[in-house]
Structures are given as C-alpha cells and as structure tokens.
Write an enzyme that holds these catalytic residues in place. Structure first.
Site, mmCIF file in Angstrom:
data_model
loop_
_atom_site.group_PDB
_atom_site.id
_atom_site.type_symbol
_atom_site.label_atom_id
_atom_site.label_comp_id
_atom_site.label_asym_id
_atom_site.label_seq_id
_atom_site.Cartn_x
_atom_site.Cartn_y
_atom_site.Cartn_z
ATOM 1 N N LYS A 67 0.887 6.729 -3.793
ATOM 2 C CA LYS A 67 -0.222 6.446 -4.717
ATOM 3 C C LYS A 67 -1.568 6.704 -4.057
ATOM 4 C CE LYS A 67 2.139 3.421 -7.927
ATOM 5 N NZ LYS A 67 2.117 2.155 -8.705
ATOM 6 N N ILE A 125 0.878 -1.166 0.000
ATOM 7 C CA ILE A 125 0.000 0.000 0.000
ATOM 8 C C ILE A 125 0.923 1.226 0.000
ATOM 9 C CG2 ILE A 125 -1.811 1.271 1.206
ATOM 10 C CD1 ILE A 125 -2.799 -1.346 0.165
ATOM 11 N N CYS A 149 -10.990 -1.809 -6.926
ATOM 12 C CA CYS A 149 -9.791 -2.632 -7.087
ATOM 13 C C CYS A 149 -10.284 -3.956 -7.679
ATOM 14 C CB CYS A 149 -9.046 -2.795 -5.762
ATOM 15 S SG CYS A 149 -10.046 -3.372 -4.369
#
Length: 256
Positions: A171, A167, A191
């Site tokens: 981003k 993670i 996702c």
C-alpha cells in the site's frame, strides 16, 4: 459705574470711575481660543464598535488541519481534515488527496472534494496504539513473537520478516506512485493525526530523494514527537526503493 474697554494684543484694560472721581484700572487677561487644546478623549471614544460578522466573512477564517505542513512543492501533509479546515484547503488549489485511513470517507469531506474537483486516493492502513506502560522496544519484541507464529508483513525484497505493525509495504508503494506523479499535484497526504502512517509515506519518499536516514528520522520524529515508533523507523530504513525510477530532488511548483 461705567466700564470702558480698550483692546490691546493680550489684555483688555477696563477703567471704572468711582463716585469720588478716583479712577481704578483693572487688567483682564484675554484668552486666544484658537490656541486652546481640546479636552482629552474619554474612554468611550476608544470603545471598539460592534461589528456584525456575516456568513460571507467565513472565507477569512482559515484554519489548517492538525499537523499541517508543506513537504515539497505541491505536496502537503496533515491530520484528518474536517469542515473547519475546508476554507484553508481551498486556498491550496488541491487536485488530489491521499488518505491512509481505512474508514469510509465522511460525507461532508466527499462533498467538499466533489465541489472543488479534488480526486481522492484511499489506501487504507489500520492504525495501532502501543499498549499503555509498554515502551516501543518491548512492544516491538512482543509483536515480533506474535508474527513468528501468525506470519507478518515483509519488506519488499527483504528475506527476513519484520514487525511493521500494520504498515503494509504494497500500500505504501501504491501510494508512492500517486504521490510521485506530478499530474496529481497539488496534493495532500493525511491519516488520522498526521503522525505515523503519513510519516512513513513521507519518509519513504525522502529515501527516493536521497535523504540520509538521520534526516528522515528527524522529520518523522518532529511530527510524531513522544509517540515516535521504532517499528515505523525500521520500516522506513528497510524500505526498498530500487524498483522506483529516479525522481527529482524537489518537485516543481507549477499547478498547471
């Protein structure tokens, strides 16, 4: 034999004269047909007629993507949408989609976005799976040992390395900028299955909305269920929102 009819309200009296001169009276019931109920319908009368479904009826077949839900006014979340979900997504009037998957976007999906004027923002974050038989805490410990040797992601201004397991902080921050810009609304975040990566992005947005950690984790766990990850929740807990400007507690529902 001679039959003579005399009409009354309910009966017709017929008299017949026998050869020996003796008269016999016969009363016959007269049935009023207007008050007779029709026979009960048969099972065939209730049979559903066959309806031919044409291609034009496909637009009524609205199937939301896996784990679809509304996050806020103009913000939605889900798993990866496929062709069967396009009719449903069209009803949302989307302007943008945030994809958190690193793989190239499918051609069918790209055609759908193009034909509906939807902009794609892709922030590829690799997914991972906890090895079978290992609980989150054990996996977290093993990952932490690995990161100490190879280096790991760090959480913004945090001075300690945390095993965030794919993670990447930068981003999530870039995705948040797109998410918070109401010019991109209505917007869908997705996702692969709409659980972990999507849950982390939504959780970080909740921190900006001043949600308490308990409520943030409850929402995350509602979608992740038994697959909830300690590492994801630690990422959200340590995510630094001080560099973001104040945002409204809720967004407007205007799509103009």
């Amino acid at each position: 034999m001679k039959l003579i009819e005399k009409t009354t309200n309910k009966f017709t009296k017929a008299e017949e004269e026998e050869d020996d001169g003796i008269f016999q009276s016969i009363e016959v019931s007269k049935v009023d047909q207007s008050n007779v109920s029709p026979p009960p319908p048969s099972a065939d009368d209730f049979a559903t007629p066959l309806v031919e479904v044409s291609a034009a009826g496909d637009e009524l077949n609205l199937i939301p993507p896996l784990n679809f839900a509304m996050v806020d006014n103009g913000i939605f979340r889900s798993g990866f949408p496929d062709v069967s979900n396009f009719s449903f997504l069209k009803t949302l009037g989307l302007r943008s989609i945030i994809s958190l998957c690193p793989e190239a976007y499918p051609e069918n999906n790209m055609q759908f976005l193009k034909s509906n004027g939807i902009k794609l923002f892709q922030f590829g974050i690799k997914g991972y799976k906890c090895p079978p038989g290992l609980e989150n805490e054990v996996w977290l410990h093993l990952w932490n040992s690995k990161c100490q040797k190879e280096g790991s992601y760090t959480n913004a201004n945090s001075k300690t390395s945390e095993p965030f397991v794919n993670i990447p902080d930068n981003k999530i921050r870039e995705a948040l900028k797109v998410l918070l810009d109401e010019k991109n609304h209505p917007l869908l975040i997705h996702c692969n299955r709409g659980k972990h990566r999507t849950g982390c992005l939504v959780g970080c947005m909740r921190k900006l909305q001043k949600w308490c950690l308990t409520s943030i984790f409850d929402e995350y766990q509602r979608f992740a269920a038994a697959k909830a990850r300690v590492s994801d929740q630690r990422f959200m807990e340590l995510f630094d929102v001080s560099n973001f400007k104040q945002i409204p507690m809720s967004f407007s529902c205007s799509s103009s």
